[in-house]
Write a protein that holds these residues in place. Structure first.
Motif, PDB file in Angstrom:
ATOM      1  N   SER A   1      12.870 -39.159   1.020  1.00 15.15           N
ATOM      2  CA  SER A   1      13.467 -39.545  -0.255  1.00 15.15           C
ATOM      3  C   SER A   1      14.617 -40.491   0.035  1.00 15.15           C
ATOM      4  CB  SER A   1      13.957 -38.319  -1.039  1.00 15.15           C
ATOM      5  OG  SER A   1      15.013 -37.685  -0.344  1.00 15.15           O
ATOM      6  N   GLY A   2      15.113 -41.162  -1.006  1.00 16.01           N
ATOM      7  CA  GLY A   2      16.198 -42.107  -0.832  1.00 16.01           C
ATOM      8  C   GLY A   2      17.504 -41.416  -0.492  1.00 16.01           C
ATOM      9  N   ALA A   3      18.340 -42.099   0.300  1.00 20.55           N
ATOM     10  CA  ALA A   3      19.640 -41.540   0.646  1.00 20.55           C
ATOM     11  C   ALA A   3      20.530 -41.418  -0.566  1.00 20.55           C
ATOM     12  CB  ALA A   3      20.320 -42.406   1.706  1.00 20.55           C
ATOM     13  N   SER A   4      20.269 -42.207  -1.597  1.00 18.94           N
ATOM     14  CA  SER A   4      20.970 -42.090  -2.873  1.00 18.94           C
ATOM     15  C   SER A   4      19.925 -42.036  -3.967  1.00 18.94           C
ATOM     16  CB  SER A   4      21.917 -43.279  -3.106  1.00 18.94           C
ATOM     17  OG  SER A   4      21.200 -44.491  -3.214  1.00 18.94           O
ATOM     18  N   SER A   5      20.319 -41.508  -5.120  1.00 17.82           N
ATOM     19  CA  SER A   5      19.358 -41.331  -6.210  1.00 17.82           C
ATOM     20  C   SER A   5      18.863 -42.658  -6.760  1.00 17.82           C
ATOM     21  CB  SER A   5      19.992 -40.496  -7.331  1.00 17.82           C
ATOM     22  OG  SER A   5      21.208 -41.086  -7.741  1.00 17.82           O
TER      23      SER A   5
ATOM     24  N   VAL B   1      14.713 -46.487  -4.524  1.00 20.63           N
ATOM     25  CA  VAL B   1      13.368 -46.348  -5.074  1.00 20.63           C
ATOM     26  C   VAL B   1      12.352 -46.202  -3.939  1.00 20.63           C
ATOM     27  CG1 VAL B   1      11.591 -47.436  -6.494  1.00 20.63           C
ATOM     28  CG2 VAL B   1      14.023 -47.718  -7.069  1.00 20.63           C
ATOM     29  N   MET B   2      11.453 -45.237  -4.108  1.00 21.55           N
ATOM     30  CA  MET B   2      10.335 -45.063  -3.182  1.00 21.55           C
ATOM     31  C   MET B   2       9.118 -45.765  -3.783  1.00 21.55           C
ATOM     32  SD  MET B   2      11.600 -43.167  -0.748  1.00 21.55           S
ATOM     33  CE  MET B   2      10.104 -42.668   0.058  1.00 21.55           C
ATOM     34  N   ASP B   3       8.459 -46.637  -2.997  1.00 22.82           N
ATOM     35  CA  ASP B   3       7.313 -47.373  -3.507  1.00 22.82           C
ATOM     36  C   ASP B   3       6.227 -47.446  -2.438  1.00 22.82           C
ATOM     37  OD1 ASP B   3       8.348 -49.190  -1.695  1.00 22.82           O
ATOM     38  OD2 ASP B   3       9.266 -50.455  -3.227  1.00 22.82           O
ATOM     39  N   GLU B   4       5.162 -48.175  -2.758  1.00 22.68           N
ATOM     40  CA  GLU B   4       4.023 -48.278  -1.844  1.00 22.68           C
ATOM     41  C   GLU B   4       4.390 -49.017  -0.557  1.00 22.68           C
ATOM     42  OE1 GLU B   4       0.829 -50.035  -3.954  1.00 22.68           O
ATOM     43  OE2 GLU B   4       0.534 -48.312  -5.302  1.00 22.68           O
ATOM     44  N   ARG B   5       5.376 -49.899  -0.617  1.00 25.91           N
ATOM     45  CA  ARG B   5       5.804 -50.616   0.587  1.00 25.91           C
ATOM     46  C   ARG B   5       6.385 -49.643   1.603  1.00 25.91           C
ATOM     47  NH1 ARG B   5      10.621 -52.423   2.172  1.00 25.91           N
ATOM     48  NH2 ARG B   5      11.499 -51.765   0.167  1.00 25.91           N
ATOM     49  N   VAL B   6       7.199 -48.708   1.119  1.00 20.68           N
ATOM     50  CA  VAL B   6       7.750 -47.685   2.007  1.00 20.68           C
ATOM     51  C   VAL B   6       6.627 -46.802   2.539  1.00 20.68           C
ATOM     52  CG1 VAL B   6       9.333 -45.737   2.150  1.00 20.68           C
ATOM     53  CG2 VAL B   6       9.953 -47.731   0.781  1.00 20.68           C
ATOM     54  N   GLN B   7       5.672 -46.481   1.689  1.00 22.61           N
ATOM     55  CA  GLN B   7       4.549 -45.646   2.115  1.00 22.61           C
ATOM     56  C   GLN B   7       3.771 -46.305   3.247  1.00 22.61           C
ATOM     57  OE1 GLN B   7       2.014 -44.340  -1.073  1.00 22.61           O
ATOM     58  NE2 GLN B   7       0.291 -43.882   0.284  1.00 22.61           N
TER      59      GLN B   7
ATOM     60  N   LEU C   1       9.817 -40.371  14.110  1.00 22.68           N
ATOM     61  CA  LEU C   1       9.169 -41.670  13.960  1.00 22.68           C
ATOM     62  C   LEU C   1       9.464 -42.304  12.614  1.00 22.68           C
ATOM     63  CD1 LEU C   1       5.681 -40.779  15.505  1.00 22.68           C
ATOM     64  CD2 LEU C   1       7.439 -42.240  16.535  1.00 22.68           C
ATOM     65  N   VAL C   2       9.406 -41.502  11.556  1.00 19.80           N
ATOM     66  CA  VAL C   2       9.674 -42.026  10.213  1.00 19.80           C
ATOM     67  C   VAL C   2      11.136 -42.438  10.076  1.00 19.80           C
ATOM     68  CG1 VAL C   2       9.702 -41.446   7.761  1.00 19.80           C
ATOM     69  CG2 VAL C   2       7.792 -40.717   9.187  1.00 19.80           C
ATOM     70  N   LYS C   3      12.036 -41.616  10.632  1.00 18.78           N
ATOM     71  CA  LYS C   3      13.459 -41.945  10.566  1.00 18.78           C
ATOM     72  C   LYS C   3      13.751 -43.254  11.295  1.00 18.78           C
ATOM     73  CE  LYS C   3      17.729 -41.062   9.471  1.00 18.78           C
ATOM     74  NZ  LYS C   3      18.158 -41.084   8.077  1.00 18.78           N
ATOM     75  N   GLU C   4      13.119 -43.460  12.438  1.00 23.44           N
ATOM     76  CA  GLU C   4      13.316 -44.692  13.204  1.00 23.44           C
ATOM     77  C   GLU C   4      12.752 -45.900  12.453  1.00 23.44           C
ATOM     78  OE1 GLU C   4      12.139 -46.509  17.612  1.00 23.44           O
ATOM     79  OE2 GLU C   4      11.824 -44.391  17.141  1.00 23.44           O
ATOM     80  N   ALA C   5      11.650 -45.692  11.732  1.00 20.46           N
ATOM     81  CA  ALA C   5      11.022 -46.807  11.022  1.00 20.46           C
ATOM     82  C   ALA C   5      11.768 -47.198   9.750  1.00 20.46           C
ATOM     83  CB  ALA C   5       9.572 -46.436  10.675  1.00 20.46           C
TER      84      ALA C   5
ATOM     85  N   TYR D   1      17.190 -43.819   4.004  1.00 17.66           N
ATOM     86  CA  TYR D   1      16.286 -42.768   3.543  1.00 17.66           C
ATOM     87  C   TYR D   1      16.587 -41.458   4.258  1.00 17.66           C
ATOM     88  CZ  TYR D   1      13.668 -46.665   1.592  1.00 17.66           C
ATOM     89  OH  TYR D   1      13.305 -47.784   0.886  1.00 17.66           O
ATOM     90  N   VAL D   2      16.349 -40.366   3.553  1.00 18.77           N
ATOM     91  CA  VAL D   2      16.501 -39.028   4.123  1.00 18.77           C
ATOM     92  C   VAL D   2      15.116 -38.507   4.479  1.00 18.77           C
ATOM     93  CG1 VAL D   2      17.235 -36.655   3.693  1.00 18.77           C
ATOM     94  CG2 VAL D   2      18.587 -38.555   2.803  1.00 18.77           C
ATOM     95  N   VAL D   3      14.939 -38.100   5.725  1.00 15.64           N
ATOM     96  CA  VAL D   3      13.658 -37.585   6.206  1.00 15.64           C
ATOM     97  C   VAL D   3      13.855 -36.125   6.591  1.00 15.64           C
ATOM     98  CG1 VAL D   3      11.769 -37.896   7.828  1.00 15.64           C
ATOM     99  CG2 VAL D   3      13.118 -39.883   7.105  1.00 15.64           C
ATOM    100  N   ALA D   4      13.018 -35.250   6.082  1.00 17.92           N
ATOM    101  CA  ALA D   4      13.161 -33.814   6.347  1.00 17.92           C
ATOM    102  C   ALA D   4      11.787 -33.188   6.514  1.00 17.92           C
ATOM    103  CB  ALA D   4      13.920 -33.118   5.219  1.00 17.92           C
ATOM    104  N   ILE D   5      11.731 -32.124   7.299  1.00 12.19           N
ATOM    105  CA  ILE D   5      10.497 -31.362   7.473  1.00 12.19           C
ATOM    106  C   ILE D   5      10.294 -30.438   6.280  1.00 12.19           C
ATOM    107  CG2 ILE D   5      10.415 -31.485   9.972  1.00 12.19           C
ATOM    108  CD1 ILE D   5      11.976 -28.962  10.125  1.00 12.19           C
ATOM    109  N   ASN D   6       9.054 -30.058   6.037  1.00 13.10           N
ATOM    110  CA  ASN D   6       8.750 -29.339   4.812  1.00 13.10           C
ATOM    111  C   ASN D   6       7.470 -28.526   4.984  1.00 13.10           C
ATOM    112  OD1 ASN D   6       8.820 -28.498   2.180  1.00 13.10           O
ATOM    113  ND2 ASN D   6       8.356 -30.470   1.270  1.00 13.10           N
TER     114      ASN D   6
END
Length: 622
Positions: free
Chosen positions: A38-42, A45-51, A91-95, A100-105
């Motif tokens: 998710s984004g580091a701030s509200s 925006v998360m979009d297909e490019r990030v995906q 890997l996602v955090k490095e990319a 962005y905030v990356v967390a396990i789930n």
């Protein structure tokens, strides 16, 4: 007619049992290991490019991806193997970097038709399914510095009120603040004023370059008190933020001098949890500097997400977010822009009123302060092998979000504008409402928590429960024959109803909770034994079989009710005064007692009525 229910009662029992099976069904769908972004701030925006960037980073490392879902401003990557979670997170955090905030789930796999009616799987405690572990470190040195900054600002105001002219000097190496005066008399008067109004400060009269100087700072004892207060305040704030997240049975406790451990079982949006828990959102209110103000007494700030030129503000802080008692986000009725309505506590309201009353016509700025993560990947050589190491640090950003002219004296209530979006306004209100952090916090460690009792012990616990259940079923059939078989059916449905109720109300199952389930099974069997023994006794006393069945259920009811109600009261007391494992045991015990009374008294009797009611029986196999 004896031992016959009206049709509506049979239908009602079928509805209850049917709903029980439906709401227990989600527990058959295991969760997928996943990584959530998710984004580091509200406003991010998360979009297909990030995906696509995420998918490319994982595919390049041969990570076995099950699926990728983009929904509600969050990206969820489901994995086929749990042991690839940490690698995928890195890997996602490095990319993506620090935006962005990356967390396990752990991602649910419950079908949509079940979730649409509110059917979700039962939450498991850390001792059964594991969860997410955060170790937060409080920057206590920053807390001492901020506390001294506020005291310094109030001392300056007091000196100006007493018309004592001073000149600010650089801080000492130990962090103490210094002020130079024109003569010894002024210095001594200032020292007495500081000692009187600020008893927590250590005041010292010295000379620097032949000029009288007063220095003040905190003693070692006072510093320890400030640091301890900062950790306790942050601990309270973290608990409040966890409550805002709606996490059931979390672990939030202090570790060492400046550490806070947070363990979250069953959290679905761990990225959001990490972002909210670690967010150091605070506010400062300062006056815009006068045109003739000296550079020493001013500080320049840029505007947040705006092309407006930087503004010079006074170093003196009017109030901070610590004085906020409540905050709610909404929209300005005139402009339609998001805003946050703020209420201050009594002290903050008094200080704000005094500052604005004496400065009508001047501009006041609202400064937004946050700690942003900075991740740096460095390559090191260990034993001749190049290894990538991730170094996590934080950078404090201070920017102006609002600069408005003071039209009249403000009090305990006012509003903050200049926010980017309604999401940012809601987030700021949540953070201020949950409590401001007394000092910044850093994620020193993040990891998944395996079952604390160990997989082998859990497996043994489950096996013992299953073995005990099988022995009970065999015992009931051998001793009570057909009636024992009916009791076994009711006992199995009792387990289903217990799981359904716990799932429906969001109760958390722990290892002590499994012990509560075992005890519940014993009490359910005990109720059936009482009923069947009573029926045998009535038959021995010469009662007709149908009358013996009827009286057996009716006369055993009082004993069953008394025994279960006293145990229920004990369970309620355990839940009220207990913590952690005791609560887990009490929850399953109380719910199990209610379901076992229903199955033992109502369901078993309905089964007996269907198979034996209304028949002319000459002999009863019981």
């Amino acid at each position: 007619m004896l031992n016959r229910y009206p049709l509506w009662k049979y239908l009602l029992i079928l509805v209850v049992v049917g709903l029980g099976f439906i709401y227990a069904l989600p527990n058959l769908y295991p969760a997928d290991p996943a990584v959530q972004v998710s984004g580091a701030s509200s406003s991010k925006v998360m979009d297909e490019r990030v995906q696509r960037r995420v998918e490319q980073a994982l595919s390049a490392a041969d990570v076995d991806i099950k699926s990728v879902e983009l929904d509600d401003g969050s990206l969820l990557v489901r994995l086929n193997h749990a042991d690839q979670q940490q690698l995928s997170k890195s890997l996602v955090k490095e990319a993506l970097g620090d935006d962005y905030v990356v967390a396990i789930n752990l991602a649910q796999t419950t079908p949509e038709w079940l979730t649409s009616i509110g059917a979700y799987p039962m939450k498991l405690g850390l001792d059964l399914s594991g969860g997410v572990h955060f170790l937060l470190e409080v920057d206590t040195a920053k807390a001492v510095q901020l506390k001294l900054d506020i005291a310094n600002s109030e001392i300056r105001t007091a000196l100006r009120k007493e018309k004592l002219r001073y000149r600010t000097m650089p801080e000492r190496a130990d962090g103490a603040r210094q002020m130079a005066f024109n003569d010894v008399a002024s210095r001594d008067k200032a020292a007495r004023l500081i000692s009187r109004d600020f008893p927590d400060l250590t005041v010292e009269n010295t000379e620097v370059n032949s000029r009288p100087v007063v220095s003040f700072g905190y003693s070692e004892t006072a510093i320890r008190e400030v640091e301890d207060y900062a950790v306790r305040q942050n601990l309270t704030t973290v608990r409040n933020r966890v409550n805002e997240l709606g996490v059931s049975e979390p672990l939030v406790q202090r570790q060492g001098r400046n550490g806070i451990v947070v363990e979250l079982p069953g959290v679905q949006d761990t990225a959001e949890a990490k972002r909210i828990l670690g967010k150091t959102a605070n506010l400062q209110f300062r006056l815009e500097a006068l045109p003739d103000a000296s550079r020493v007494s001013t500080e320049t700030f840029s505007f947040r997400n705006s092309a407006r030129p930087a503004v010079a503000l006074e170093r003196d802080i009017i109030i901070t977010g610590d004085q906020v008692s409540s905050a709610q986000s909404n929209f300005d009725t005139q402009s339609g822009q998001p805003q946050v309505n703020i209420n201050l506590d009594s002290h903050g309201g008094t200080v704000m009123n005094r500052a604005t009353r004496n400065n009508v016509g001047r501009a006041m700025a609202v400064i937004f302060i946050e700690q942003k993560p900075v991740t740096k990947v460095v390559t090191k050589t260990v034993d001749g092998v190049k290894v990538k190491e991730t170094i996590q640090s934080f950078q404090q950003e201070e920017s102006v979000i609002s600069l408005a002219t003071i039209q009249s004296a403000l009090g305990n209530q006012f509003r903050i504008t200049g926010l980017d979006s309604s999401g940012e306004a809601s987030e700021l209100a949540l953070l201020l409402r949950a409590g401001s952090l007394a000092a910044p916090m850093y994620f020193a460690e993040e990891r998944t928590v395996g079952p604390s009792l160990g997989a082998e012990n859990i497996q043994m616990g489950v096996h013992s429960t299953v073995i005990g259940l099988i022995l009970l079923l065999i015992f009931m059939v051998v001793v009570y024959r057909v009636f024992g078989l009916l009791a076994n059916i009711a006992l199995s449905i009792n387990l289903v109803l217990l799981m359904a109720v716990m799932s429906l109300f969001g109760a958390t199952l722990t290892m002590p909770g499994i012990a509560g389930i075992v005890l519940t099974l014993g009490m359910a069997v005990d109720a059936n034994v009482l009923i069947f023994s009573r029926i045998r006794e009535e038959i021995r006393n010469g009662r007709p079989i149908q009358r013996a069945i009827h009286d057996g259920f009716d006369r055993a009811f009082v004993s069953i009710f008394d025994g279960n109600i006293t145990t229920l009261l004990v369970g309620i007391i355990l839940f009220a005064v207990g913590t952690g494992p005791i609560k887990g045991f009490a929850v399953t015990l109380c719910i199990g007692i209610l379901t076992s009374m229903f199955t033992a008294i109502v369901l078993t009797r309905s089964l007996v009525n269907v198979t034996h009611g209304g028949r002319n029986l000459k002999k009863l196999h019981i």
